[in-house]
Design a protein around this motif. Structure first.
Motif, mmCIF file in Angstrom:
data_model
loop_
_atom_site.group_PDB
_atom_site.id
_atom_site.type_symbol
_atom_site.label_atom_id
_atom_site.label_comp_id
_atom_site.label_asym_id
_atom_site.label_seq_id
_atom_site.Cartn_x
_atom_site.Cartn_y
_atom_site.Cartn_z
ATOM 1 N N LEU A 157 0.839 -1.192 0.000
ATOM 2 C CA LEU A 157 0.000 0.000 0.000
ATOM 3 C C LEU A 157 0.875 1.243 0.000
ATOM 4 N N ASN A 158 0.477 2.254 -0.766
ATOM 5 C CA ASN A 158 1.151 3.543 -0.663
ATOM 6 C C ASN A 158 0.391 4.404 0.350
ATOM 7 N N MET A 159 0.841 5.632 0.577
ATOM 8 C CA MET A 159 0.231 6.443 1.631
ATOM 9 C C MET A 159 -1.232 6.776 1.339
ATOM 10 N N SER A 160 -1.559 7.060 0.090
ATOM 11 C CA SER A 160 -2.950 7.392 -0.216
ATOM 12 C C SER A 160 -3.854 6.188 0.001
ATOM 13 N N GLU A 161 -3.353 4.998 -0.337
ATOM 14 C CA GLU A 161 -4.139 3.774 -0.106
ATOM 15 C C GLU A 161 -4.269 3.488 1.383
ATOM 16 N N LEU A 162 -3.212 3.807 2.128
ATOM 17 C CA LEU A 162 -3.257 3.613 3.578
ATOM 18 C C LEU A 162 -4.270 4.560 4.213
ATOM 19 N N GLU A 163 -4.299 5.801 3.749
ATOM 20 C CA GLU A 163 -5.278 6.757 4.251
ATOM 21 C C GLU A 163 -6.698 6.307 3.896
ATOM 22 N N ARG A 164 -6.852 5.679 2.732
ATOM 23 C CA ARG A 164 -8.164 5.168 2.329
ATOM 24 C C ARG A 164 -8.605 4.036 3.258
ATOM 25 N N LYS A 180 -7.771 3.778 6.337
ATOM 26 C CA LYS A 180 -8.185 4.438 7.578
ATOM 27 C C LYS A 180 -9.596 5.000 7.453
ATOM 28 N N ALA A 181 -9.872 5.638 6.308
ATOM 29 C CA ALA A 181 -11.190 6.236 6.096
ATOM 30 C C ALA A 181 -12.298 5.196 6.128
ATOM 31 N N HIS A 182 -11.969 3.971 5.719
ATOM 32 C CA HIS A 182 -12.954 2.891 5.717
ATOM 33 C C HIS A 182 -12.875 2.035 6.985
ATOM 34 N N ARG A 199 -5.945 -1.830 11.820
ATOM 35 C CA ARG A 199 -5.928 -2.416 13.166
ATOM 36 C C ARG A 199 -5.689 -1.314 14.189
ATOM 37 N N SER A 200 -4.895 -0.313 13.819
ATOM 38 C CA SER A 200 -4.641 0.821 14.695
ATOM 39 C C SER A 200 -4.112 1.966 13.840
ATOM 40 N N PRO A 201 -4.512 3.207 14.107
ATOM 41 C CA PRO A 201 -4.043 4.338 13.295
ATOM 42 C C PRO A 201 -2.548 4.576 13.404
ATOM 43 N N GLU A 202 -1.879 3.942 14.368
ATOM 44 C CA GLU A 202 -0.440 4.169 14.522
ATOM 45 C C GLU A 202 0.355 3.651 13.323
ATOM 46 N N VAL A 203 -0.220 2.751 12.503
ATOM 47 C CA VAL A 203 0.526 2.250 11.347
ATOM 48 C C VAL A 203 0.841 3.380 10.364
ATOM 49 N N ILE A 204 -0.016 4.399 10.314
ATOM 50 C CA ILE A 204 0.259 5.544 9.448
ATOM 51 C C ILE A 204 1.455 6.318 9.974
ATOM 52 N N ALA A 205 1.550 6.463 11.296
ATOM 53 C CA ALA A 205 2.711 7.126 11.892
ATOM 54 C C ALA A 205 3.984 6.344 11.598
ATOM 55 N N PHE A 206 3.915 5.007 11.657
ATOM 56 C CA PHE A 206 5.093 4.187 11.340
ATOM 57 C C PHE A 206 5.561 4.448 9.908
ATOM 58 N N ALA A 207 4.607 4.488 8.975
ATOM 59 C CA ALA A 207 4.956 4.706 7.578
ATOM 60 C C ALA A 207 5.603 6.078 7.383
ATOM 61 N N VAL A 232 -13.197 10.938 20.444
ATOM 62 C CA VAL A 232 -13.227 12.382 20.670
ATOM 63 C C VAL A 232 -12.310 13.127 19.707
ATOM 64 N N THR A 233 -11.140 12.588 19.421
ATOM 65 C CA THR A 233 -10.153 13.284 18.586
ATOM 66 C C THR A 233 -10.365 13.050 17.095
ATOM 67 N N GLY A 234 -11.191 12.067 16.729
ATOM 68 C CA GLY A 234 -11.345 11.710 15.330
ATOM 69 C C GLY A 234 -10.131 10.971 14.796
#
Length: 407
Positions: free
Chosen positions: A114-121, A123-125, A129-137, A242-244
């Motif tokens: 997955l590239n970043m845009s696919e990873l964000e997609r 997340k949107a869906h 498993r956890s939003p921290e994977v985006i921070a790792f990337a 709360v934070t979205g």
């Protein structure tokens, strides 16, 4: 990965990335959630375990350049270990090596680039498993900006999650200081003691580890186990998040649980916190304004809680009267501040009965952990008396713990 709290141990994850194609390798879990290739730590050596994961993915093409990316130290109360570690490593590969990924039996449909845009997609869906994977990337390429960092979790390569910044009390310290006062009042109103907080934390760790946030999928299963309808879970998660962020921290889950307790009083600061949850539940686009149709849904729920008719005419009449009393035109949007004012001035009644858990969440967790303890030990009796939220009931035989998914 872990079905019992006592089995928790160190976990190593490996983030494989291809700089030339700017993509990352992830696994798709049985639940459909996206996560990193991970393994329980072997021979008490994180780096060796990371290299083993790398070798299993690429065979002889695997390099030896696995480097630490981030390490989480996670406190474990009432455990043989004082803490466990989630060690995240990274390894960069070339495009030709990427093409030679080894697909072991059963893994072909689980591994995905997955590239970043696919990873964000994803997340949107709500598929992470956890939003921290985006921070790792973002960290692999040094692209993690201050705006991407979580204010609730310290930044850096080593992150500690310990008792001092987890448990809220009169002598609160660490990361919970800034929010101590209103949150402490909410916990006190719900009757949550230090022991209750630790029990909830222990259950939270078992459900989410090695991640540090609770996903939509795991949250939904938890809510269903408590007695909510699955169709309500999307709204429930939006209210709790709360934070979205797209994942709940322990503090967020605990405050959510306290606000939903049937016995939590709907007065003062705790009532305002509860009303903010209620508002987010109906605010489907998170714009801090209730559209007229959303406000009518809230009014209908409040009328139903008071056992009043919820026909369209009655609901619309109540909604319009409330808006006029607040100095607003019928059919207009209702901002959060005006909603809170309407509740405070008693122009909107019935909110005290909204967002109440079908049973006591703290009592439910006590039940789970008592069952786990009793079923893990030989017993001459197959009958257990379990105290549930509103009274006592008898369960026969060993009761399996709910399954929240594994890696």
């Amino acid at each position: 990965m872990f079905k019992n709290y006592k089995d928790l141990c160190d976990v190593v994850s490996l983030l494989v990335y291809c700089p030339s194609e700017r993509c990352y390798l992830f696994t798709k879990e049985a639940s459909g959630e996206t996560w990193l290739p991970s393994s329980k730590c072997e021979k008490n050596c994180w780096k060796m375990t990371a290299h083993k994961i790398n070798f299993e993915l690429f065979g002889i093409d695997a390099g030896t350049n696995c480097h630490p990316l981030r390490v989480y130290k996670i406190w474990l109360p009432n455990h043989s270990l004082n803490c466990v570690y989630h060690a995240v490593y990274k390894v960069a590969i070339k495009a030709d090596v990427k093409k030679r990924l080894k697909y072991k039996a059963g893994m072909r449909n689980r591994l995905q680039w997955l590239n970043m845009s696919e990873l964000e997609r994803q997340k949107a869906h709500s598929n992470l498993r956890s939003p921290e994977v985006i921070a790792f990337a973002l960290m692999t390429n040094g692209e993690l900006k201050d705006s991407d960092k979580d204010s609730e979790v310290e930044s850096g390569s080593l992150i500690e999650i310990c008792e001092e910044n987890i448990v809220i009390g009169q002598d609160v310290a660490g990361g919970a200081v800034a929010m101590a006062s209103p949150n402490l009042q909410l916990l006190q109103t719900a009757g949550y003691t230090r022991e209750d907080q630790i029990r909830i934390y222990r259950e939270f760790v078992l459900m989410v580890y090695p991640a540090i946030y609770m996903s939509v999928n795991i949250f939904s299963q938890f809510m269903v186990d408590l007695g909510w309808q699955r169709t309500q879970c999307q709204n429930l998660f939006r209210a709790a998040d709360v934070t979205g962020r797209g994942g709940l921290s322990f503090l967020e889950l605990m405050l959510w649980a306290a606000a939903l307790e049937p016995a939590t009083q709907h007065t003062g600061i705790p009532a305002e916190i509860r009303c903010r949850y209620i508002f987010r539940y109906f605010d489907s686009n998170r714009d801090l304004k209730l559209e007229y149709v959303e406000f009518k849904e809230l009014v209908a729920a409040a009328r139903a809680a008071r056992q009043l008719p919820i026909d369209a005419l009655s609901v619309a009449r109540d909604a319009d009267v409330c808006l006029r009393q607040l100095g607003m035109q019928p059919n207009s949007q209702l901002p959060l501040a005006e909603f809170l004012r309407g509740v405070g001035e008693l122009r909107l009644r019935g909110t005290s009965s909204l967002l109440r858990a079908p049973r006591s969440i703290s009592a439910y967790i006590v039940d789970l952990q008592v069952r786990e303890q009793e079923t893990s030990q030989p017993s001459t009796s197959t009958t257990m008396k379990i105290q549930a939220g509103a009274g006592n009931k008898v369960e026969s035989g060993p009761v399996p713990r709910p399954s929240y998914g594994s890696i």
